[in-house]
Each structure stands twice: as structure tokens, then as C-alpha cells.
Design a protein around this motif. Structure first.
Motif, PDB file in Angstrom:
ATOM      1  N   SER A 105      37.182 -33.096  31.188  1.00 45.35           N
ATOM      2  CA  SER A 105      37.146 -33.642  31.555  1.00 45.35           C
ATOM      3  C   SER A 105      37.867 -33.826  33.225  1.00 45.35           C
ATOM      4  CB  SER A 105      39.274 -33.568  31.242  1.00 45.35           C
ATOM      5  OG  SER A 105      39.376 -33.462  30.290  1.00 45.35           O
ATOM      6  N   HIS A 153      34.635 -35.380  34.809  1.00 42.30           N
ATOM      7  CA  HIS A 153      34.627 -36.892  34.403  1.00 42.30           C
ATOM      8  C   HIS A 153      35.524 -37.238  35.222  1.00 42.30           C
ATOM      9  CE1 HIS A 153      36.016 -40.334  31.803  1.00 42.30           C
ATOM     10  NE2 HIS A 153      37.306 -40.143  32.625  1.00 42.30           N
ATOM     11  N   GLU A 154      36.236 -36.338  35.801  1.00 43.70           N
ATOM     12  CA  GLU A 154      37.218 -37.398  36.619  1.00 43.70           C
ATOM     13  C   GLU A 154      36.721 -37.107  37.977  1.00 43.70           C
ATOM     14  OE1 GLU A 154      39.900 -38.805  36.085  1.00 43.70           O
ATOM     15  OE2 GLU A 154      39.957 -39.220  38.355  1.00 43.70           O
ATOM     16  N   THR A 190      35.180 -45.188  31.451  1.00 45.87           N
ATOM     17  CA  THR A 190      34.161 -44.852  32.193  1.00 45.87           C
ATOM     18  C   THR A 190      34.594 -45.353  33.381  1.00 45.87           C
ATOM     19  OG1 THR A 190      31.815 -45.178  32.038  1.00 45.87           O
ATOM     20  CG2 THR A 190      33.093 -43.535  30.592  1.00 45.87           C
ATOM     21  N   SER A 206      45.242 -37.646  35.233  1.00 43.84           N
ATOM     22  CA  SER A 206      43.948 -38.085  35.166  1.00 43.84           C
ATOM     23  C   SER A 206      43.454 -37.007  33.622  1.00 43.84           C
ATOM     24  CB  SER A 206      43.404 -38.356  35.909  1.00 43.84           C
ATOM     25  OG  SER A 206      42.448 -39.790  34.949  1.00 43.84           O
ATOM     26  N   HIS A 237      43.317 -36.851  30.077  1.00 45.21           N
ATOM     27  CA  HIS A 237      41.757 -36.553  29.447  1.00 45.21           C
ATOM     28  C   HIS A 237      41.426 -35.652  28.564  1.00 45.21           C
ATOM     29  CE1 HIS A 237      37.210 -37.291  28.696  1.00 45.21           C
ATOM     30  NE2 HIS A 237      37.325 -38.720  29.031  1.00 45.21           N
ATOM     31  N   GLU A 296      43.018 -35.323  25.313  1.00 42.68           N
ATOM     32  CA  GLU A 296      42.768 -37.034  24.299  1.00 42.68           C
ATOM     33  C   GLU A 296      41.661 -36.631  23.487  1.00 42.68           C
ATOM     34  OE1 GLU A 296      45.837 -40.281  24.539  1.00 42.68           O
ATOM     35  OE2 GLU A 296      43.850 -39.957  23.053  1.00 42.68           O
ATOM     36  N   GLU A 297      41.185 -35.383  24.886  1.00 39.84           N
ATOM     37  CA  GLU A 297      39.337 -34.779  24.253  1.00 39.84           C
ATOM     38  C   GLU A 297      40.041 -33.988  22.995  1.00 39.84           C
ATOM     39  OE1 GLU A 297      36.265 -35.169  27.585  1.00 39.84           O
ATOM     40  OE2 GLU A 297      36.186 -34.261  26.029  1.00 39.84           O
ATOM     41  N   THR A 300      45.826 -47.114  35.047  1.00 42.20           N
ATOM     42  CA  THR A 300      45.294 -45.788  34.850  1.00 42.20           C
ATOM     43  C   THR A 300      46.159 -45.306  33.919  1.00 42.20           C
ATOM     44  OG1 THR A 300      44.499 -45.380  36.195  1.00 42.20           O
ATOM     45  CG2 THR A 300      43.994 -43.411  35.246  1.00 42.20           C
TER      46      THR A 300
END
Lengths: 315, 299
Positions: free
Chosen positions: A49, A52-53, A175, A191, A195, A198-199, B86
Motif C-alpha cells: 500500500s 501504491h500510494e 490506480t 489512503s 488500501h 483492502e489488500e 477517494t
């Protein structure tokens, strides 16, 4: 009459007793596998995450050379610096293709990144009893297969716009949210945390199913060892590869499940489980054709399967 | 005074709740010490460091799932999002089939976790052995010839008066059988005729006579999924009174016997190079409670 009725129930009681004798130890082993693998799943999701962020795909594109051979080598090794699990590689791969990164490198990255990263390597090392050999074998086999498959399917760079399905998905892809450059730190932290959750939830369902199957199988095999022979050869490798595809575990959790099969299957079969599970699991069977196109995707999956099988047979 | 309209985002709420329950389970394992019945010390430490972050994360999810917004009449949701989607969870479509299945699986797992009855692994996880005919058993094995035996042509040191414990268990963490197995394989003669005191659980193998049992403990690398039993054969007239899985402390002298059958029994097949196997001729057997850390681990 009453005595006969009771005697008729004997096989049922015996059957129930046999089921309980399997379920009770399997319950403990199931919990042990979950408890043991959860820290690695959590840390892997958290790191993925953060990547990703915080890191944009443009950075990846600058690091990768244009030469095919160099690009597949670098592509395979990116995961070592930036760990993402196989859930995260496909969205990143799609964005890399859009940025113009050679397809060979992107394929190599997609196949190797879930394994060639510190989290997965550490999990494998721990799972096999602080044994560095299986960890190195897994990394080496994954690296070679990723590079070879990347070189074979690389071909000419295919602009993403030519792949209609891929383009329409990009527009709706989560994304796209990454390219909000001016997020406050608090929003970024939130965020990352969302995330991560979620993962974790994307992985844990597969982990639970495979831990259940693994624990039941292990107990059954132990209690009926004189009926079942230790598996080796072609059948063992194929069985373990099929199990890996069905379990669809993430790279930080599959090592623990694989270890539980190590007493029943040959080292080659266990290695094939560890390698194919990250390249061609159920998720990637669906996602890789969507990312690279149907023909290329099928080629990638077929080559991965073939080379993993050969690797399992060699060892 | 503005009224606050509370709405709960179900998905985030459920995720937060499940993660919080999971962290509570880990905490319970740690506080009760039952974590040592499942995983090794190293993994237990990793779990300890995971508990707090997971709790923090789950609390954050629960907090964020409660959407506090001023109550407005005829609110059009799209207008209130202010362009930043978001964190606007209402735009995310309803959970997929797999999302709901994951929640169900995690719920079932938590149910299994909190209903788990803590118990150390026992003889149910020792591999069953193939059937061997009594004739074959008697032909190759000397169970009660009374000999202390020698290994090959070498004679053991004269240690009949030696009552020093070679391997004694000092704490629940000590690798008793594993240490003995390693030391014995390295130098078998050193231990013949010496006295040992070891702890483990009783396992009656169907291939051994009633006055023999195997004092067993599991060796665990990471978790009990990789547990491997290591045992030492014990000869005792009290053997028949001991049930399987009873934890005992055995004191006795090491002798060797012609028992190649032990190669076929999982806990004792760690010394396959000679038909002469180490056997404890027990002088005392004492029942003990199950240790809090029943498994042997790499040091």
C-alpha cells in the motif's frame, strides 16, 4: 431387536469418531497456519500500500533500460526494492505498459515481483525452518523463469491503445487515483491504511481456504500414512502445481502452506508449488490475459506452467 | 444547532470489526500463553508486534465507517462529494460475491478460533506404521533378552556406577529429546550406561510389546503444521498403566538393544544407522502436568 439396532449404529459411530479424530488436530493446525502467516500478510499488504500510494509508475519507467535482456533482468528485480504482492502487480503492470515500458520487462516484473522481494523471501526462510536453500531456490527459479518468459513473449513493444479491453479498464482503474499528486499527509496515511485493509481482505479468503485444505490433508495423510505413499515424480509435481493454482495464496503465506506438504511430497514438487503459485494462480489466470492481451496472456501462462513443471522435475 | 446525520458505511464497519476481533484473538492467545501451543517463539514475537498495528488499523476503520455529516434536506450525494472521491465510499459499488464470501470465511475462522480448546499435539499426529507379522517382529528384534549390548565391536565405557544425568531437563524450553538425539548420533558410546532424566508424552506403538513405550516430544520450526515427533524408547514394567498422551518424567539408564523395528516408527527413526538402538531402562516414572511450552524448537 434393540441389540441389532445398536449394532447397526456402530459403523456410523465409527465414522463419526474417525471424522472427529481428523477434525480436532486439523482445527489446531488450521489456526496455527493462520496465526503464523498473518504477520507476513499484514506487513506485505502495508508495504504494498505504501508503494501504491507513494511511488508513481513514471519512476519505474525511468529505471528500466531499453535493451530486452537488460530490461527483463531489471524488471524481475524491481520487486526487491519495491515489494508488491501478486494482487498489486497487475494494476502496476497496466500502468507501466501505458508509460511505454517494454512488454518483456513488464511481463518479467509481473511474474517475479511477488517472490523476489524481502517479505516473501523472509517468509520462505522462516517457513522452511531458517533454511536458506529453499528460499534461494525459489528466488533463483522465479528469476530465471520470469526472464525467459519475458524474453520469449517480449517481442515488439505494443502500445497500450491497441489493446481495446485494456484501455477501457485503465480508464476505470483504481490506480488512476494514484495520480493525485497533492494529497495531504493525513489523507495519504488514510489512503495507505484503507488500501492495506483492502489488500488484507483480498488475500485472507484464499489463505483461510488453503489453510483448511492443507490442515485436513496433513492430518488425513499422517493418520493413513501406511495407505498413502509419499508422492514423487510427475504426479507429485503436477498435483502440487494444481494445488498452488487452486489455493491462490499470496507469496508471504504460501511458504507456510507449502512447508506442511514437505513431508508428503518431493522437494521439486514443493518448489513447483512455490513458484507457480505466484505466476499462474486463479487470479492471474484471469488478470494476465486482461493486462497483456488474450494471446500474449495465454502464452505467458502456458510457458510459466511448462517451465515450473520442468523445474519441479529437475530438483 | 446543526443536527448531525450519522451513516455507517457497512463494508468499512464490518472490515474494522473483523480485524479488531482478530487482534483480540491474538491478544487472548498471548495473554493466556496458548500461543506456544500453536507456533514457535519467533513467530510468537512477530504476532506480538502485529497486535497493536492491527488494533489501531481496525479502530481507524471503525471510526471512518461512521460518516458524520450535517443533516441537509434533499441531499444530492454527488454535490456533497466536493470532487474528491477517494474516500467517498458511497461511490464504491456493492460488495462482490468474493467480498461477501471473504467476510463469511473470516467469521467462520474467528468462530473456530474463539471456540478452540487449547491442547498440545499428541499421538494422533504420529504417522501410522504398516502392519508387520509377529514372526517377522520376533525374528529381528530382541525386546527382553536383558542385554545392555554394545555398538558393533566397540565396548562402552565402564559407567555402571555413573548416575550423572547426561541430559536433564531444567526448564520447559529445553530441547530434551532433540538434544539427546543430536548428541547420541554424534557419539553413541558416550551415553551407553549413563543415566538420563527426560520429559515427554507417552506413545504406545502397536509394534512394541506392552512393557515398552516411546517418550515423545514434537520438534517445531515455525508452527505445529511442521511439527515432527522425536522419541526415545523406554522399557518399564509400569508401561501398561500409562495411557497415550500422558506427560511423564522418566529417569533411567541408557542401554542398547537389537531393535531394527524402531526404524519403522516415526519418533524413533532418527537413528537408522545401526540395528542397536538406545533404550531407557527406567528406574522411575512420574506423571507431570503438560508444560506451557510443550514443543522443542531450534535454539
Amino acid at each position: 431387536m434393540v441389540i441389532e439396532d445398536v449394532q447397526l449404529l456402530d459403523p456410523i459411530f465409527t465414522f463419526i469418531n474417525q471424522i472427529l479424530q481428523i477434525l480436532i488436530p486439523a482445527h489446531s493446525i488450521f489456526l496455527a497456519i493462520l496465526v503464523e502467516s498473518f504477520p507476513f500478510v499484514f506487513v506485505g499488504a502495508l508495504l504494498s500500500s505504501c508503494v501504491h500510494e507513494c511511488i508513481h509508475e513514471e519512476h519505474f519507467a525511468r529505471w528500466i533500460p531499453k535493451n530486452k535482456l537488460s530490461s527483463v533482468v531489471v524488471g524481475s528485480l524491481i520487486g526487491f526494492i519495491l515489494p508488491v504482492c501478486d494482487c498489486g502487480t497487475n494494476p502496476v503492470a497496466r500502468n507501466l505498459l501505458v508509460k511505454g515500458v517494454p512488454r518483456a520487462a513488464v511481463v518479467a516484473f509481473t511474474l517475479a515481483a511477488p517472490v523476489i522481494n524481502p517479505i516473501s523471501m523472509l517468509a520462505t526462510y522462516f517457513a522452511f525452518g531458517m533454511n536458506v536453500h529453499m528460499m534461494l531456490l525459489r528466488v533463483f527459479a522465479t528469476f530465471i523463469i520470469a526472464c525467459v518468459v519475458g524474453c520469449i513473449v517480449g517481442g515488439k513493444r505494443v502500445p497500450a491503445v491497441e489493446s481495446g479491453i485494456f484501455q477501457s479498464q485503465l480508464e476505470g482503474s483504481a490506480t488512476v487515483e494514484v495520480s493525485h499528486p497533492k494529497k495531504s499527509k493525513l489523507k495519504r496515511l488514510r489512503s495507505i491504511m484503507e488500501h492495506t485493509v483492502e489488500e488484507v481482505f483480498g488475500i485472507i479468503g484464499f489463505l483461510i481456504c488453503s489453510a483448511a485444505v492443507s490442515s485436513l490433508y496433513q492430518v488425513y495423510h499422517t493418520q493413513h500414512a501406511h495407505l498413502l505413499q509419499s508422492q514423487s515424480g510427475v504426479l507429485a509435481v503436477l498435483t502440487m502445481m494444481l494445488l498452488a493454482i487452486l489455493f491462490s495464496l499470496c507469496s508471504s503465506a504460501d511458504a507456510f502452506v507449502a512447508r506442511s506438504f514437505a513431508t508428503s511430497y518431493s522437494p521439486g514438487a514443493v518448489l513447483a508449488f512455490l513458484v507457480i503459485g505466484q505466476m499462474a494462480d486463479l487470479r492471474n489466470v484471469l488478470l494476465i490475459p486482461r493486462t497483456f492481451g488474450l494471446i500474449t496472456g495465454i502464452k505467458v501462462l502456458a510457458l510459466c506452467f511448462l517451465f515450473c513443471f520442468i523445474t519441479g522435475m529437475i530438483l | 444547532m446543526q443536527l448531525l446525520q450519522l451513516s455507517i458505511h457497512r463494508k468499512q464497519f464490518v472490515q474494522g470489526l473483523l480485524l479488531f476481533s482478530l487482534s483480540l484473538f491474538f491478544l487472548k492467545l498471548y495473554v493466556t500463553g496458548n500461543i506456544h501451543l500453536l507456533v514457535s517463539d519467533t513467530i510468537a514475537v512477530l504476532i506480538l508486534f502485529t497486535i497493536l498495528p492491527v488494533m489501531v488499523l481496525s479502530c481507524a476503520m471503525l471510526f471512518w465507517s461512521v460518516n458524520r455529516k450535517p443533516a441537509l434536506p434533499q441531499r444530492d450525494h454527488g454535490e456533497n462529494c466536493e470532487g474528491d472521491h477517494t474516500h467517498c465510499q458511497d461511490h464504491i459499488p456493492a460488495s462482490s460475491f468474493w467480498g461477501k464470501s471473504t467476510v463469511c470465511l473470516l467469521l467462520l475462522s474467528l468462530l473456530a478460533a474463539f471456540s478452540w480448546h487449547p491442547k498440545a499435539l499428541g499421538s494422533e499426529m504420529i504417522a501410522k506404521t504398516p502392519n508387520i507379522s509377529p514372526a517377522e517382529l520376533d525374528a529381528n528384534n530382541s525386546f527382553d533378552d536383558g542385554s545392555t549390548g554394545t555398538l558393533g565391536e566397540l565396548k562402552p565405557p565402564v559407567t555402571t556406577q555413573n548416575t550423572e544425568s547426561v541430559v536433564t531437563k531444567q526448564s520447559a524450553n529445553e530441547e530434551s529429546q532433540a538434544s539427546f538425539a543430536i548428541h547420541y548420533q554424534a557419539n553413541p558410546l558416550k551415553y551407553v550406561g549413563t543415566t538420563v532424566a527426560l520429559e515427554g508424552f507417552v506413545y504406545h506403538s502397536p509394534l512394541l510389546p506392552p512393557n515398552y513405550f516411546i517418550l515423545t516430544r514434537y520438534f517445531v520450526f515455525c508452527c505445529i503444521a511442521d511439527a515432527y515427533p522425536i522419541g526415545i524408547t523406554v522399557r518399564s514394567s509400569d508401561s501398561m498403566d500409562l495411557k497415550n498422551d500422558t506427560w511423564v518424567q522418566v529417569k533411567g539408564m541408557i542401554e542398547t538393544k537389537q531393535l531394527p523395528i524402531l526404524d519403522q516408527i516415526e519418533p524413533t527413526n532418527w537413528f537408522p544407522t545401526s540395528p542397536k538402538k538406545p533404550v531407557i531402562n527406567s528406574s522411575s516414572i512420574k506423571a507431570i502436568p503438560t508444560p506451557t511450552k510443550p514443543y522443542m524448537m531450534p535454539s
